[in-house]
Design a protein around this motif. Sequence first.
Motif, mmCIF file in Angstrom:
data_model
loop_
_atom_site.group_PDB
_atom_site.id
_atom_site.type_symbol
_atom_site.label_atom_id
_atom_site.label_comp_id
_atom_site.label_asym_id
_atom_site.label_seq_id
_atom_site.Cartn_x
_atom_site.Cartn_y
_atom_site.Cartn_z
ATOM 1 N N GLN A 275 0.832 -1.206 0.000
ATOM 2 C CA GLN A 275 0.000 0.000 0.000
ATOM 3 C C GLN A 275 0.868 1.258 0.000
ATOM 4 O O GLN A 275 0.595 2.214 -0.732
ATOM 5 C CB GLN A 275 -0.921 0.003 1.214
ATOM 6 C CG GLN A 275 -2.067 -0.986 1.120
ATOM 7 C CD GLN A 275 -2.933 -0.970 2.362
ATOM 8 O OE1 GLN A 275 -2.449 -0.722 3.470
ATOM 9 N NE2 GLN A 275 -4.213 -1.247 2.202
ATOM 10 N N ALA A 276 1.914 1.265 0.832
ATOM 11 C CA ALA A 276 2.801 2.428 0.914
ATOM 12 C C ALA A 276 3.507 2.679 -0.408
ATOM 13 O O ALA A 276 3.832 3.825 -0.749
ATOM 14 C CB ALA A 276 3.830 2.231 2.028
ATOM 15 N N ASP A 277 3.715 1.627 -1.196
ATOM 16 C CA ASP A 277 4.364 1.761 -2.506
ATOM 17 C C ASP A 277 3.366 2.096 -3.604
ATOM 18 O O ASP A 277 3.722 2.113 -4.784
ATOM 19 C CB ASP A 277 5.104 0.463 -2.865
ATOM 20 C CG ASP A 277 6.405 0.304 -2.092
ATOM 21 O OD1 ASP A 277 6.983 1.346 -1.708
ATOM 22 O OD2 ASP A 277 6.850 -0.840 -1.894
ATOM 23 N N GLY A 278 2.121 2.336 -3.243
ATOM 24 C CA GLY A 278 1.121 2.700 -4.243
ATOM 25 C C GLY A 278 0.564 1.529 -5.017
ATOM 26 O O GLY A 278 0.041 1.690 -6.117
ATOM 27 N N GLY A 279 0.669 0.308 -4.454
ATOM 28 C CA GLY A 279 0.103 -0.857 -5.123
ATOM 29 C C GLY A 279 1.070 -1.606 -6.007
ATOM 30 O O GLY A 279 0.723 -2.646 -6.572
ATOM 31 N N GLU A 280 2.287 -1.122 -6.174
ATOM 32 C CA GLU A 280 3.333 -1.793 -6.943
ATOM 33 C C GLU A 280 4.591 -1.841 -6.087
ATOM 34 O O GLU A 280 5.027 -0.802 -5.581
ATOM 35 C CB GLU A 280 3.626 -1.035 -8.251
ATOM 36 C CG GLU A 280 2.514 -1.115 -9.284
ATOM 37 C CD GLU A 280 2.500 -2.448 -10.010
ATOM 38 O OE1 GLU A 280 3.536 -3.144 -9.958
ATOM 39 O OE2 GLU A 280 1.471 -2.781 -10.617
ATOM 40 N N PRO A 281 5.203 -3.026 -5.918
ATOM 41 C CA PRO A 281 6.371 -3.139 -5.034
ATOM 42 C C PRO A 281 7.476 -2.153 -5.382
ATOM 43 O O PRO A 281 7.864 -2.022 -6.543
ATOM 44 C CB PRO A 281 6.837 -4.583 -5.252
ATOM 45 C CG PRO A 281 5.618 -5.306 -5.693
ATOM 46 C CD PRO A 281 4.840 -4.316 -6.518
ATOM 47 N N ALA A 282 7.963 -1.460 -4.368
ATOM 48 C CA ALA A 282 9.063 -0.509 -4.543
ATOM 49 C C ALA A 282 9.857 -0.483 -3.234
ATOM 50 O O ALA A 282 10.090 -1.525 -2.633
ATOM 51 C CB ALA A 282 8.533 0.881 -4.925
ATOM 52 N N ALA A 283 10.225 0.724 -2.779
ATOM 53 C CA ALA A 283 11.137 0.847 -1.640
ATOM 54 C C ALA A 283 10.580 0.219 -0.366
ATOM 55 O O ALA A 283 11.300 -0.482 0.362
ATOM 56 C CB ALA A 283 11.462 2.315 -1.398
ATOM 57 N N ALA A 284 9.296 0.456 -0.049
ATOM 58 C CA ALA A 284 8.725 -0.076 1.197
ATOM 59 C C ALA A 284 8.674 -1.608 1.181
ATOM 60 O O ALA A 284 8.938 -2.259 2.188
ATOM 61 C CB ALA A 284 7.331 0.495 1.430
ATOM 62 N N THR A 285 8.342 -2.178 0.012
ATOM 63 C CA THR A 285 8.298 -3.637 -0.099
ATOM 64 C C THR A 285 9.694 -4.233 0.022
ATOM 65 O O THR A 285 9.891 -5.272 0.661
ATOM 66 C CB THR A 285 7.654 -4.058 -1.430
ATOM 67 O OG1 THR A 285 6.367 -3.447 -1.535
ATOM 68 C CG2 THR A 285 7.496 -5.565 -1.504
ATOM 69 N N LYS A 286 10.681 -3.568 -0.590
ATOM 70 C CA LYS A 286 12.067 -4.046 -0.470
ATOM 71 C C LYS A 286 12.524 -4.001 0.983
ATOM 72 O O LYS A 286 13.180 -4.928 1.467
ATOM 73 C CB LYS A 286 13.004 -3.204 -1.331
ATOM 74 C CG LYS A 286 14.459 -3.664 -1.279
ATOM 75 C CD LYS A 286 15.358 -2.786 -2.130
ATOM 76 C CE LYS A 286 16.790 -3.327 -2.107
ATOM 77 N NZ LYS A 286 17.349 -3.417 -0.751
ATOM 78 N N SER A 287 12.154 -2.927 1.693
ATOM 79 C CA SER A 287 12.506 -2.818 3.102
ATOM 80 C C SER A 287 11.852 -3.938 3.906
ATOM 81 O O SER A 287 12.463 -4.520 4.805
ATOM 82 C CB SER A 287 12.091 -1.452 3.642
ATOM 83 O OG SER A 287 12.354 -1.345 5.023
ATOM 84 N N PHE A 288 10.609 -4.264 3.567
ATOM 85 C CA PHE A 288 9.922 -5.363 4.235
ATOM 86 C C PHE A 288 10.665 -6.683 4.015
ATOM 87 O O PHE A 288 10.889 -7.454 4.956
ATOM 88 C CB PHE A 288 8.485 -5.471 3.721
ATOM 89 C CG PHE A 288 7.818 -6.774 4.040
ATOM 90 C CD1 PHE A 288 7.277 -7.009 5.291
ATOM 91 C CD2 PHE A 288 7.754 -7.787 3.082
ATOM 92 C CE1 PHE A 288 6.679 -8.222 5.599
ATOM 93 C CE2 PHE A 288 7.159 -8.997 3.382
ATOM 94 C CZ PHE A 288 6.626 -9.220 4.637
ATOM 95 N N LEU A 289 11.058 -6.950 2.770
ATOM 96 C CA LEU A 289 11.780 -8.188 2.466
ATOM 97 C C LEU A 289 13.109 -8.249 3.217
ATOM 98 O O LEU A 289 13.515 -9.317 3.699
ATOM 99 C CB LEU A 289 12.019 -8.295 0.958
ATOM 100 C CG LEU A 289 10.788 -8.568 0.096
ATOM 101 C CD1 LEU A 289 11.127 -8.441 -1.385
ATOM 102 C CD2 LEU A 289 10.210 -9.948 0.392
ATOM 103 N N ASP A 290 13.777 -7.111 3.330
ATOM 104 C CA ASP A 290 15.037 -7.072 4.083
ATOM 105 C C ASP A 290 14.805 -7.443 5.548
ATOM 106 O O ASP A 290 15.618 -8.137 6.165
ATOM 107 C CB ASP A 290 15.668 -5.681 3.990
ATOM 108 C CG ASP A 290 16.215 -5.376 2.599
ATOM 109 O OD1 ASP A 290 16.420 -6.328 1.825
ATOM 110 O OD2 ASP A 290 16.439 -4.188 2.293
ATOM 111 N N ARG A 291 13.667 -6.978 6.102
ATOM 112 C CA ARG A 291 13.364 -7.299 7.494
ATOM 113 C C ARG A 291 13.034 -8.785 7.657
ATOM 114 O O ARG A 291 13.374 -9.392 8.667
ATOM 115 C CB ARG A 291 12.208 -6.429 8.000
ATOM 116 C CG ARG A 291 12.545 -4.943 8.089
ATOM 117 C CD ARG A 291 11.519 -4.178 8.916
ATOM 118 N NE ARG A 291 10.191 -4.236 8.346
ATOM 119 C CZ ARG A 291 9.729 -3.411 7.423
ATOM 120 N NH1 ARG A 291 10.521 -2.450 6.934
ATOM 121 N NH2 ARG A 291 8.495 -3.516 6.972
#
Length: 325
Positions: A275-291
């Motif tokens: 959602q934070a990435d606007g519906g398409e994986p970007a910086a927030a999704t990458k940060s999630f994967l890193d966590r």
Amino acid sequence: MTDALETAIGSLSAPNVPLPDALRGLLVVSRRIGAEELTLWLGRELRGYYTQGDAAGPDLPAYRSGGWPIRLGFDGPFRSSITSAITEEGLPEQLRGFSDGVGLREPIAELEALAAGEDDPEYPLPAGWIAIFRQAMSRNEVRHPIGYVLNHASVVLPRTHLRGVLDQIRTTALDLALGIEDIAPDAGETGGPTIANDPRLYKEVHVQMTNIYSIGGPVTVGDNATVSTGDNATIATGEGATAVRVAPGDVAGLLQAARELLKDEGVIALREAIQADGGEPAAATKSFLDRVKAGSYLLASGITTNAAYAGLVDLLQQTFPNMGS
């Protein structure tokens, strides 16, 4: 039917029972059946959508989000004043979005008190917003009374809307409780059925929660549904399952599949990152994967950190074929 479930249904269907008390009754049932996502939703409704050390808090469900009217206060000659209201659609582009940023993060008890008040609650807009509106007035880009100056502006939360939000939450919770009763009348009894040992109960609760939160809309989980998270790997989610892959764009299916890798709080964090990435994986999704890779989230039973990370990447690439291109 158990006393806990009967009490919850009775309280939620009785308009004279305060909503916080009714939700706490359902919380008892939720904890006893091990429904982590339902428990998290009820906890946020009761405590507010705040995160310790994070003033913004988690993403809000749509029914708590913005789109509120804006009240304008103009001062004019001989100490006269005029008050009017405007919606986002009537504003120049640079002034839009402020009311969308105002969400109902308060605990349900506070919302009940606000709805019962004598005046509509207001959130003042910053001086910078008023300055931009004045500039738009000078260019005749917005409707305004001639000879008056805008000195006050605030986002208004109509009490009628607040009452509607409260009613929606009560109805949603009641529907959840009745759905649980249909599947497992003994749910909520100490030592009774849980979503871990009753697939039908898991499906009922999950579909209901998906209707509240899902980016991609409601999802129905079939008795035979499974998700493939690798070239040779299949994760079964029902009896007699056969392997299917997540379809491109099926975010709800992605979130369902992720539950086989992560506990509920991790799945919610994934949804909020997208959602934070606007519906398409970007910086927030990458940060999630890193966590995830760093071991920050609890994993599903039998899943290692590396397997969870690889599985999530695979699921994301299935759902978003252009991811990383």
